[in-house]
Design a protein around this motif. Structure first.
Motif, PDB file in Angstrom:
ATOM      1  N   LYS A   1       0.841  -1.204   0.000  1.00  0.00           N
ATOM      2  CA  LYS A   1       0.000   0.000   0.000  1.00  0.00           C
ATOM      3  C   LYS A   1       0.873   1.250   0.000  1.00  0.00           C
ATOM      4  O   LYS A   1       1.813   1.361   0.771  1.00  0.00           O
ATOM      5  CB  LYS A   1      -0.902   0.009   1.224  1.00  0.00           C
ATOM      6  CG  LYS A   1      -1.841   1.192   1.260  1.00  0.00           C
ATOM      7  CD  LYS A   1      -2.745   1.122   2.462  1.00  0.00           C
ATOM      8  CE  LYS A   1      -3.701   2.285   2.464  1.00  0.00           C
ATOM      9  NZ  LYS A   1      -4.626   2.237   3.584  1.00  0.00           N
TER      10      LYS A   1
ATOM     11  N   ASN B   1       0.401   6.967  -7.900  1.00  0.00           N
ATOM     12  CA  ASN B   1      -0.514   7.415  -8.948  1.00  0.00           C
ATOM     13  C   ASN B   1      -0.100   6.736 -10.251  1.00  0.00           C
ATOM     14  O   ASN B   1       0.964   7.023 -10.785  1.00  0.00           O
ATOM     15  CB  ASN B   1      -0.435   8.936  -9.084  1.00  0.00           C
ATOM     16  CG  ASN B   1      -1.345   9.470 -10.161  1.00  0.00           C
ATOM     17  OD1 ASN B   1      -1.954   8.720 -10.914  1.00  0.00           O
ATOM     18  ND2 ASN B   1      -1.433  10.769 -10.241  1.00  0.00           N
TER      19      ASN B   1
ATOM     20  N   GLU C   1      -6.020  -1.636  -6.882  1.00  0.00           N
ATOM     21  CA  GLU C   1      -7.247  -0.882  -6.617  1.00  0.00           C
ATOM     22  C   GLU C   1      -8.309  -1.717  -5.921  1.00  0.00           C
ATOM     23  O   GLU C   1      -9.133  -1.177  -5.189  1.00  0.00           O
ATOM     24  CB  GLU C   1      -7.812  -0.339  -7.925  1.00  0.00           C
ATOM     25  CG  GLU C   1      -6.990   0.769  -8.531  1.00  0.00           C
ATOM     26  CD  GLU C   1      -7.626   1.340  -9.786  1.00  0.00           C
ATOM     27  OE1 GLU C   1      -8.854   1.199  -9.961  1.00  0.00           O
ATOM     28  OE2 GLU C   1      -6.895   1.920 -10.593  1.00  0.00           O
ATOM     29  N   THR C   2      -8.301  -3.035  -6.134  1.00  0.00           N
ATOM     30  CA  THR C   2      -9.431  -3.845  -5.683  1.00  0.00           C
ATOM     31  C   THR C   2      -9.112  -4.850  -4.578  1.00  0.00           C
ATOM     32  O   THR C   2     -10.029  -5.348  -3.937  1.00  0.00           O
ATOM     33  CB  THR C   2     -10.034  -4.636  -6.861  1.00  0.00           C
ATOM     34  OG1 THR C   2      -9.032  -5.516  -7.402  1.00  0.00           O
ATOM     35  CG2 THR C   2     -10.537  -3.706  -7.945  1.00  0.00           C
TER      36      THR C   2
ATOM     37  N   ASP D   1      -0.233   5.309  -0.395  1.00  0.00           N
ATOM     38  CA  ASP D   1      -1.274   6.299  -0.680  1.00  0.00           C
ATOM     39  C   ASP D   1      -0.845   7.343  -1.712  1.00  0.00           C
ATOM     40  O   ASP D   1      -1.680   7.990  -2.328  1.00  0.00           O
ATOM     41  CB  ASP D   1      -1.711   6.994   0.611  1.00  0.00           C
ATOM     42  CG  ASP D   1      -2.424   6.034   1.556  1.00  0.00           C
ATOM     43  OD1 ASP D   1      -3.069   5.087   1.069  1.00  0.00           O
ATOM     44  OD2 ASP D   1      -2.315   6.235   2.777  1.00  0.00           O
TER      45      ASP D   1
ATOM     46  N   LYS E   1      -0.444  -3.082 -16.287  1.00  0.00           N
ATOM     47  CA  LYS E   1      -1.855  -3.167 -16.681  1.00  0.00           C
ATOM     48  C   LYS E   1      -2.144  -4.553 -17.259  1.00  0.00           C
ATOM     49  O   LYS E   1      -3.135  -5.199 -16.904  1.00  0.00           O
ATOM     50  CB  LYS E   1      -2.185  -2.067 -17.693  1.00  0.00           C
ATOM     51  CG  LYS E   1      -3.648  -1.929 -17.977  1.00  0.00           C
ATOM     52  CD  LYS E   1      -4.386  -1.434 -16.743  1.00  0.00           C
ATOM     53  CE  LYS E   1      -5.838  -1.164 -17.058  1.00  0.00           C
ATOM     54  NZ  LYS E   1      -6.611  -0.885 -15.859  1.00  0.00           N
TER      55      LYS E   1
ATOM     56  N   ASP F   1      -4.914  -3.215 -11.533  1.00  0.00           N
ATOM     57  CA  ASP F   1      -6.283  -3.496 -11.081  1.00  0.00           C
ATOM     58  C   ASP F   1      -6.279  -4.097  -9.675  1.00  0.00           C
ATOM     59  O   ASP F   1      -7.113  -3.742  -8.843  1.00  0.00           O
ATOM     60  CB  ASP F   1      -6.982  -4.446 -12.053  1.00  0.00           C
ATOM     61  CG  ASP F   1      -7.211  -3.812 -13.413  1.00  0.00           C
ATOM     62  OD1 ASP F   1      -7.352  -2.575 -13.492  1.00  0.00           O
ATOM     63  OD2 ASP F   1      -7.239  -4.563 -14.404  1.00  0.00           O
TER      64      ASP F   1
ATOM     65  N   THR G   1      -4.176  -4.646   0.545  1.00  0.00           N
ATOM     66  CA  THR G   1      -2.748  -4.378   0.457  1.00  0.00           C
ATOM     67  C   THR G   1      -2.109  -4.449   1.829  1.00  0.00           C
ATOM     68  O   THR G   1      -2.786  -4.384   2.856  1.00  0.00           O
ATOM     69  CB  THR G   1      -2.468  -2.986  -0.150  1.00  0.00           C
ATOM     70  OG1 THR G   1      -3.119  -1.989   0.633  1.00  0.00           O
ATOM     71  CG2 THR G   1      -2.956  -2.902  -1.593  1.00  0.00           C
TER      72      THR G   1
END
Length: 80
Positions: free
Chosen positions: A47, A52, A74-75, A49, A65, A71, A78
């Motif tokens: 993780k 980007n 994001e889902t 924060d 990707k 992906d 972490t």
């Protein structure tokens, strides 16, 4: 027989002072004279924060990707 740990890092680039670790994977294995036996593996998403994906260069973005790493970040859960 030799016991080894294989470590793989997925990062945002290759500059250690500028780039971040996104995923850590470890595989435990045993090597003998004529074979490699994999005992187990694990991976952790890291993780961050401040991460980007838009700041990744084109090659790194496409690679992460295609593999599904972006992906997953994001889902999935972490590791802090």
């Amino acid at each position: 027989m030799i016991n080894i740990l294989l470590l793989d890092l997925e990062t945002t680039g290759i500059e250690p002072r500028e780039n971040q670790i996104l995923e850590v994977a470890v595989i435990a294995a045993q090597i003998s004279k004529d074979k490699l036996e994999v005992g187990g593996s694990m991976s952790l998403l890291v993780k961050n924060d401040e991460f980007n994906p838009d700041t990744l260069n084109d090659v790194v973005y496409k690679m992460h990707k295609k593999s599904g790493l972006l992906d997953d970040l994001e889902t999935k859960k972490t590791f802090d």
